[in-house]
Design a protein around this motif. Structure first.
Motif, PDB file in Angstrom:
ATOM      1  N   VAL A 108      14.247  10.128   8.015  1.00 16.07           N
ATOM      2  CA  VAL A 108      13.196   9.244   8.498  1.00 16.07           C
ATOM      3  C   VAL A 108      13.013   9.256  10.001  1.00 16.07           C
ATOM      4  N   GLU A 109      11.988  10.043  10.454  1.00 14.76           N
ATOM      5  CA  GLU A 109      11.718  10.098  11.806  1.00 14.76           C
ATOM      6  C   GLU A 109      11.057   8.778  12.559  1.00 14.76           C
ATOM      7  N   ALA A 110      10.246   8.096  11.789  1.00 10.63           N
ATOM      8  CA  ALA A 110       9.455   7.042  12.170  1.00 10.63           C
ATOM      9  C   ALA A 110       8.979   6.484  10.974  1.00 10.63           C
ATOM     10  N   LEU A 111       8.952   4.987  11.213  1.00  5.41           N
ATOM     11  CA  LEU A 111       8.617   4.155  10.175  1.00  5.41           C
ATOM     12  C   LEU A 111       7.455   3.026  10.837  1.00  5.41           C
ATOM     13  N   GLU A 112       6.273   3.190  10.337  1.00  8.00           N
ATOM     14  CA  GLU A 112       5.042   2.260  11.053  1.00  8.00           C
ATOM     15  C   GLU A 112       4.479   1.544   9.974  1.00  8.00           C
ATOM     16  N   GLU A 130      -3.560  -2.676   4.252  1.00 10.25           N
ATOM     17  CA  GLU A 130      -2.271  -2.830   4.727  1.00 10.25           C
ATOM     18  C   GLU A 130      -1.430  -1.671   4.612  1.00 10.25           C
ATOM     19  N   ARG A 131      -0.552  -0.940   5.316  1.00  9.23           N
ATOM     20  CA  ARG A 131       0.136   0.157   4.590  1.00  9.23           C
ATOM     21  C   ARG A 131       1.520   0.184   5.427  1.00  9.23           C
ATOM     22  N   VAL A 132       2.829   0.860   5.030  1.00 11.87           N
ATOM     23  CA  VAL A 132       3.768   1.355   5.748  1.00 11.87           C
ATOM     24  C   VAL A 132       3.826   2.845   5.646  1.00 11.87           C
ATOM     25  N   ASP A 133       3.790   3.471   6.674  1.00 11.13           N
ATOM     26  CA  ASP A 133       3.996   5.109   6.642  1.00 11.13           C
ATOM     27  C   ASP A 133       5.311   5.517   7.063  1.00 11.13           C
ATOM     28  N   ASP A 135       7.546   8.617   7.894  1.00 11.82           N
ATOM     29  CA  ASP A 135       7.168   9.799   8.653  1.00 11.82           C
ATOM     30  C   ASP A 135       8.429  10.468   8.389  1.00 11.82           C
ATOM     31  N   CYS A 136       8.674  11.529   7.638  1.00  9.49           N
ATOM     32  CA  CYS A 136      10.113  12.449   7.429  1.00  9.49           C
ATOM     33  C   CYS A 136       9.861  13.723   7.878  1.00  9.49           C
ATOM     34  N   GLY A 137       9.035  13.898   8.948  1.00  9.72           N
ATOM     35  CA  GLY A 137       8.725  15.147   9.644  1.00  9.72           C
ATOM     36  C   GLY A 137       8.017  16.315   8.672  1.00  9.72           C
ATOM     37  N   ASP A 138       8.524  16.818   7.754  1.00 10.41           N
ATOM     38  CA  ASP A 138       7.634  18.015   7.082  1.00 10.41           C
ATOM     39  C   ASP A 138       6.944  17.119   6.004  1.00 10.41           C
ATOM     40  N   TYR A 139       7.216  15.849   5.752  1.00 12.74           N
ATOM     41  CA  TYR A 139       6.101  15.224   5.050  1.00 12.74           C
ATOM     42  C   TYR A 139       5.995  13.846   5.132  1.00 12.74           C
ATOM     43  N   GLU A 140       5.139  13.257   4.862  1.00 11.01           N
ATOM     44  CA  GLU A 140       4.887  11.592   5.154  1.00 11.01           C
ATOM     45  C   GLU A 140       4.686  10.806   3.933  1.00 11.01           C
ATOM     46  N   VAL A 141       5.386   9.571   3.753  1.00 13.03           N
ATOM     47  CA  VAL A 141       4.981   8.682   2.495  1.00 13.03           C
ATOM     48  C   VAL A 141       4.455   7.606   3.081  1.00 13.03           C
ATOM     49  N   SER A 142       3.331   7.204   2.437  1.00 16.77           N
ATOM     50  CA  SER A 142       2.678   5.934   2.550  1.00 16.77           C
ATOM     51  C   SER A 142       2.597   4.836   1.341  1.00 16.77           C
ATOM     52  N   LEU A 143       3.164   3.600   1.717  1.00 15.98           N
ATOM     53  CA  LEU A 143       3.007   2.514   0.731  1.00 15.98           C
ATOM     54  C   LEU A 143       1.855   1.569   1.134  1.00 15.98           C
ATOM     55  N   ILE A 144       1.048   1.635   0.296  1.00 15.28           N
ATOM     56  CA  ILE A 144      -0.310   1.009   0.353  1.00 15.28           C
ATOM     57  C   ILE A 144      -0.494  -0.159  -0.427  1.00 15.28           C
ATOM     58  N   ALA A 145      -0.902  -1.334   0.321  1.00 14.02           N
ATOM     59  CA  ALA A 145      -1.053  -2.664  -0.518  1.00 14.02           C
ATOM     60  C   ALA A 145      -2.490  -2.766  -1.326  1.00 14.02           C
ATOM     61  N   GLY A 146      -2.479  -3.406  -2.425  1.00 16.71           N
ATOM     62  CA  GLY A 146      -3.440  -3.325  -3.100  1.00 16.71           C
ATOM     63  C   GLY A 146      -4.304  -4.766  -2.882  1.00 16.71           C
ATOM     64  N   ALA A 147      -5.242  -5.222  -4.089  1.00 16.73           N
ATOM     65  CA  ALA A 147      -6.003  -6.287  -3.800  1.00 16.73           C
ATOM     66  C   ALA A 147      -5.283  -7.554  -3.994  1.00 16.73           C
ATOM     67  N   PRO A 154       9.719  -1.914   2.580  1.00 19.45           N
ATOM     68  CA  PRO A 154      10.520  -0.595   2.735  1.00 19.45           C
ATOM     69  C   PRO A 154      12.193  -0.810   2.630  1.00 19.45           C
ATOM     70  N   TYR A 155      12.662   0.264   2.120  1.00 20.92           N
ATOM     71  CA  TYR A 155      14.271   0.182   2.035  1.00 20.92           C
ATOM     72  C   TYR A 155      14.840   0.892   3.305  1.00 20.92           C
ATOM     73  N   VAL A 156      14.075   1.680   3.864  1.00 19.36           N
ATOM     74  CA  VAL A 156      14.633   2.691   4.895  1.00 19.36           C
ATOM     75  C   VAL A 156      14.186   2.173   6.106  1.00 19.36           C
ATOM     76  N   GLU A 157      14.931   2.958   7.251  1.00 20.02           N
ATOM     77  CA  GLU A 157      14.304   2.753   8.806  1.00 20.02           C
ATOM     78  C   GLU A 157      14.763   4.107   9.447  1.00 20.02           C
ATOM     79  N   SER A 158      14.318   4.295  10.589  1.00 23.00           N
ATOM     80  CA  SER A 158      14.314   5.590  11.343  1.00 23.00           C
ATOM     81  C   SER A 158      15.751   6.033  11.260  1.00 23.00           C
ATOM     82  N   GLY A 159      16.084   7.316  11.089  1.00 19.93           N
ATOM     83  CA  GLY A 159      17.454   7.816  11.223  1.00 19.93           C
ATOM     84  C   GLY A 159      18.063   8.110   9.911  1.00 19.93           C
TER      85      GLY A 159
END
Length: 214
Positions: A108-112, A130-133, A135-147, A154-159
């Motif tokens: 995890v390079e960044a959590l936004e 609303e979302r949490v991105d 960023d794992c460098g090669d790929y990125e996962v986004s958790l996006i809120a619904g209605a 998130p369970y993870v943090e940078s590093g």
């Protein structure tokens, strides 16, 4: 209203649920058990507590040896090219498991966290939700809120170093989960199509590196 000692979360039977699920369920169970003179409300409370735990269930998964796996359970609702990268989005229905997982190994390079709207996760307007991105460098996962979702967990943090299929977070009460694949993955390489059902941590959505110890 005081919750009895025996109903405290740390004294309840352990079940495989997402972190924080008991926080929502305990008040409902307490409502059901402490209202013997109001049977209808008691039934609603107990049923609501069971529903909350079922919604936050967290079953084990067995990731394959290689490839990018789906970040979530549900149906593929987004499949598009953004510049030189491909985005795959999964809409999680209310009946789906809402614990999301890492598509591949990485760091995890960044959590936004980005504030935004709460439109239905299957709509085009959900791009501004609303979302949490993650960023794992090669790929990125986004958790996006619904209605109805208001809590992204998130369970993870940078590093943090992630394994393929490792839990990265959940969204309470509805969501979408996207993965932005690396530039070397072409749209023709993607192994799923819109409308396909996928399973978090198990369904291979695109070719990728084989698993290796981190």
């Amino acid at each position: 209203m005081t919750v009895p000692d025996w109903l405290q979360a740390d004294r309840l039977p352990r079940v495989a649920v997402a972190p924080g699920a008991w926080r929502y369920a305990v008040p409902l169970f307490a409502l059901g058990l402490l209202l013997p003179t109001a049977p209808l409300l008691a039934v609603v409370g107990l049923a609501g507590g069971v529903a909350v735990l079922w919604f936050h269930r967290d079953p084990p998964r067995d990731p394959p040896g290689g490839g990018f796996v789906s970040p979530a359970d549900g149906r593929v609702s987004v499949l598009r090219t953004e510049g030189d990268r491909v985005r795959v989005g999964v809409f999680l229905n209310v009946t789906d498991v809402h614990v999301c997982r890492a598509p591949a190994e990485g760091v995890v390079e960044a959590l936004e966290h980005r504030a935004g709207a709460h439109r239905p996760a299957f709509s085009k307007g959900s791009e501004r939700n609303e979302r949490v991105d993650v960023d794992c460098g090669d790929y990125e996962v986004s958790l996006i809120a619904g209605a109805f979702a208001r809590r992204i967990h998130p369970y993870v943090e940078s590093g943090d170093r992630l394994r393929r299929g490792e839990r990265v977070g959940h969204v309470s009460f509805g969501s979408r989960a996207d993965v932005l694949l690396p530039p070397e993955v072409d749209r023709e390489d993607v192994r799923v199509r819109k409308g396909d059902r996928v399973r978090a941590g198990e369904t291979v959505i695109a070719p990728g590196p084989a698993s290796k110890p981190l």
